[in-house]
Design a protein around this motif. Structure first.
Motif, short mmCIF file in Angstrom:
data_model
loop_
_atom_site.label_atom_id
_atom_site.label_comp_id
_atom_site.label_asym_id
_atom_site.label_seq_id
_atom_site.Cartn_x
_atom_site.Cartn_y
_atom_site.Cartn_z
N THR A 203 0.74 -87.34 -101.05
CA THR A 203 1.13 -88.11 -99.87
C THR A 203 0.70 -89.57 -99.99
OG1 THR A 203 -0.90 -87.44 -98.73
CG2 THR A 203 1.06 -86.10 -98.38
N GLU A 204 -0.33 -89.84 -100.78
CA GLU A 204 -0.78 -91.22 -100.95
C GLU A 204 0.27 -92.06 -101.65
OE1 GLU A 204 -3.90 -93.72 -99.82
OE2 GLU A 204 -3.82 -91.55 -99.63
N ARG A 205 1.20 -91.41 -102.34
CA ARG A 205 2.29 -92.11 -103.03
C ARG A 205 3.64 -91.76 -102.40
NH1 ARG A 205 0.90 -94.69 -107.85
NH2 ARG A 205 -1.08 -94.06 -108.80
N ASN A 206 3.66 -91.55 -101.09
CA ASN A 206 4.89 -91.25 -100.35
C ASN A 206 5.56 -89.97 -100.85
OD1 ASN A 206 4.83 -93.83 -98.83
ND2 ASN A 206 5.28 -94.72 -100.83
N GLY A 207 4.74 -89.04 -101.33
CA GLY A 207 5.27 -87.78 -101.83
C GLY A 207 5.28 -86.69 -100.78
N ALA A 208 5.47 -85.45 -101.22
CA ALA A 208 5.54 -84.31 -100.31
C ALA A 208 4.18 -84.07 -99.66
CB ALA A 208 5.98 -83.07 -101.08
N ASN A 209 4.21 -83.65 -98.38
CA ASN A 209 2.98 -83.35 -97.67
C ASN A 209 2.32 -82.10 -98.24
OD1 ASN A 209 3.19 -85.51 -95.86
ND2 ASN A 209 4.53 -84.34 -94.49
N ASN A 210 0.99 -82.13 -98.27
CA ASN A 210 0.20 -80.98 -98.73
C ASN A 210 0.61 -80.54 -100.14
OD1 ASN A 210 -1.18 -80.79 -96.20
ND2 ASN A 210 0.64 -79.79 -95.36
N ARG A 211 0.96 -81.48 -100.98
CA ARG A 211 1.31 -81.21 -102.35
C ARG A 211 0.47 -82.09 -103.28
NH1 ARG A 211 3.25 -77.70 -99.94
NH2 ARG A 211 5.37 -76.83 -100.06
N GLU A 237 9.92 -84.24 -101.74
CA GLU A 237 10.68 -83.28 -100.96
C GLU A 237 12.16 -83.36 -101.33
OE1 GLU A 237 9.60 -81.03 -99.07
OE2 GLU A 237 7.62 -81.61 -98.33
N ASP A 238 12.77 -82.21 -101.57
CA ASP A 238 14.22 -82.15 -101.79
C ASP A 238 14.87 -82.06 -100.42
OD1 ASP A 238 16.88 -81.41 -102.28
OD2 ASP A 238 16.33 -80.51 -104.20
N ASN A 239 15.47 -83.15 -99.95
CA ASN A 239 16.00 -83.20 -98.60
C ASN A 239 17.18 -82.25 -98.39
OD1 ASN A 239 14.17 -85.22 -97.86
ND2 ASN A 239 15.50 -86.83 -98.65
N ASP A 240 17.91 -81.94 -99.45
CA ASP A 240 19.07 -81.06 -99.30
C ASP A 240 18.66 -79.60 -99.12
OD1 ASP A 240 20.74 -83.21 -99.56
OD2 ASP A 240 20.84 -83.04 -101.75
N GLU A 241 17.69 -79.16 -99.90
CA GLU A 241 17.30 -77.76 -99.86
C GLU A 241 15.92 -77.55 -99.25
OE1 GLU A 241 17.57 -76.24 -103.78
OE2 GLU A 241 19.67 -76.84 -104.07
#
Length: 374
Positions: A203-211, A237-241
């Motif tokens: 998340t510190e790099r605008n990634g998926a939460n809790n990953r 995060e894959d926004n489509d799926e």
């Protein structure tokens, strides 16, 4: 009368007379002194009754950065955009300044299991808007073993390397400088070679939460300087799926220190769906996201040279290029500074910077700083 016998009798009587309290020797109470811990470096000391060596340091800094000299004082930074769309917020072209204090706390403890090092940095800031902030900047613990070290806490990403030489940096450079929560292990392979594996908060790099992001780095340190090669898998995060996906990033840097009083660094980084690995806050500058097809790279470097024992000069440069579908964005930045240090710890610095991007945002700024480190 025998004076000799009288003198001997008087001496014997005096010896037999009990001494008064003032004549008795005073036994001093034992005193526990602060003990220097020279094995860990200058400034470490051990308090009585403790096995831990501690060091307390600090820094006071005041800084001023001008408005963009390419625009009028107080002008809107992009008047054409505001005229075309009145709903666009007007951003004033203001100077920035602050007074800031740092406190650094280190501790070192040698045990049978490992050498335990801790570090905590506190930062207090007051800026030109009258806002006060107090935060914990870095906080981590490091366990040192014969074969390597385990690092746990909030500190600089193990992917990042060159952060720039220039004091102040009036115009921001296109560099990755992120401080996530992480746990990493660095193995000492011998002959100045080390291998690092790190698990870092995505998340510190605008990634998926809790990953988590996974970072690996190979570093080499020799008499001529040092080099680092790093790679990262970035959780998005894959926004489509609505499923987790991964981007990746690669980086390499070389630092030359063979010349006395001069240090120079060159760095290149590439990212695919992991743009924060090539520029710290890419969303503010370009509006790009880590969607499919988003990629970019940066090329950066600089040098630090001592002109005398009191005067130093620094220069940083960087070029950033991002692409996402049919959109693209690029930016160039250069900063330079001169630092005068009349006595140890005290420094006066002046700097200038220039930046330009593909959205016609050009800027020229100057800055000044007074700083004392103790």
């Amino acid at each position: 009368m025998n004076f000799k016998r009288i003198a001997l009798a008087a001496a014997a009587a005096a010896a037999a007379t009990p001494a008064i309290a003032a004549d008795l020797p005073v036994v001093a109470e034992p005193v526990n002194y602060v003990e220097a811990c020279s094995a860990y470096g200058d400034g470490y000391f051990k308090l009585p009754g403790q096995d831990t060596c501690i060091r307390v340091r600090g820094r006071i800094r005041t800084q001023y950065v001008s408005h963009n000299l390419n625009d009028g004082l107080g002008d809107v930074t992009n008047q054409d955009e505001v005229d075309a769309d009145p709903t666009v917020d007007k951003e004033t072209n203001d100077y920035k300044s602050y007074a800031r204090g740092y406190l650094y706390f280190n501790s070192m403890t040698t045990t049978e299991f490992a050498t335990i090092e801790t570090f905590t940095a506190f930062l207090a800031n007051h800026n030109q808007d009258g806002k006060d902030t107090v935060i914990i900047d870095d906080v981590y613990m490091q366990l040192g073993f014969e074969s390597g070290s385990l690092l746990v806490g909030d500190t600089l990403s193990q992917f990042d390397s060159f952060l720039g030489y220039t004091w102040i940096g009036p115009v921001s450079q296109n560099l990755s400088e992120i401080y996530p929560l992480l746990i990493s292990y660095t193995a000492d392979l011998g002959n100045g070679v080390a291998l690092t594996g790190s698990i870092e908060d995505s998340t510190e790099r605008n990634g998926a939460n809790n990953r988590a992001d996974f970072v690996g780095a190979l570093s080499v340190s020799q008499g001529w300087g040092s080099a680092k090669f790093s790679a990262a898998a970035h959780a998005i995060e894959d926004n489509d799926e609505d499923e987790e996906d991964y981007g990746f990033a690669l980086g390499a840097s070389v630092t030359i220190t063979a010349m006395e009083g001069i240090e120079a660094t060159f760095q290149a980084q590439y990212a695919d769906q992991a743009l924060s690995y090539v520029v710290g806050d890419f969303t503010d500058e370009s509006g790009f996201t880590d969607a499919e097809g988003a990629s970019g790279f940066n090329i950066s470097g600089g040098f630090d040279a001592d002109l005398s024992d009191k005067v130093s000069v620094m220069l940083d440069f960087s070029y950033l290029s991002l692409e996402q579908g049919s959109q693209d964005y690029d930016r160039t930045a250069v900063d330079a500074s001169v630092v005068y240090s009349p006595v140890k710890g005290l420094a006066f610095a002046v700097a200038a910077g220039w930046g330009d991007d593909s959205k016609d945002n050009d800027e020229t700024k100057v800055a000044g700083r007074i700083q004392y480190t103790f």
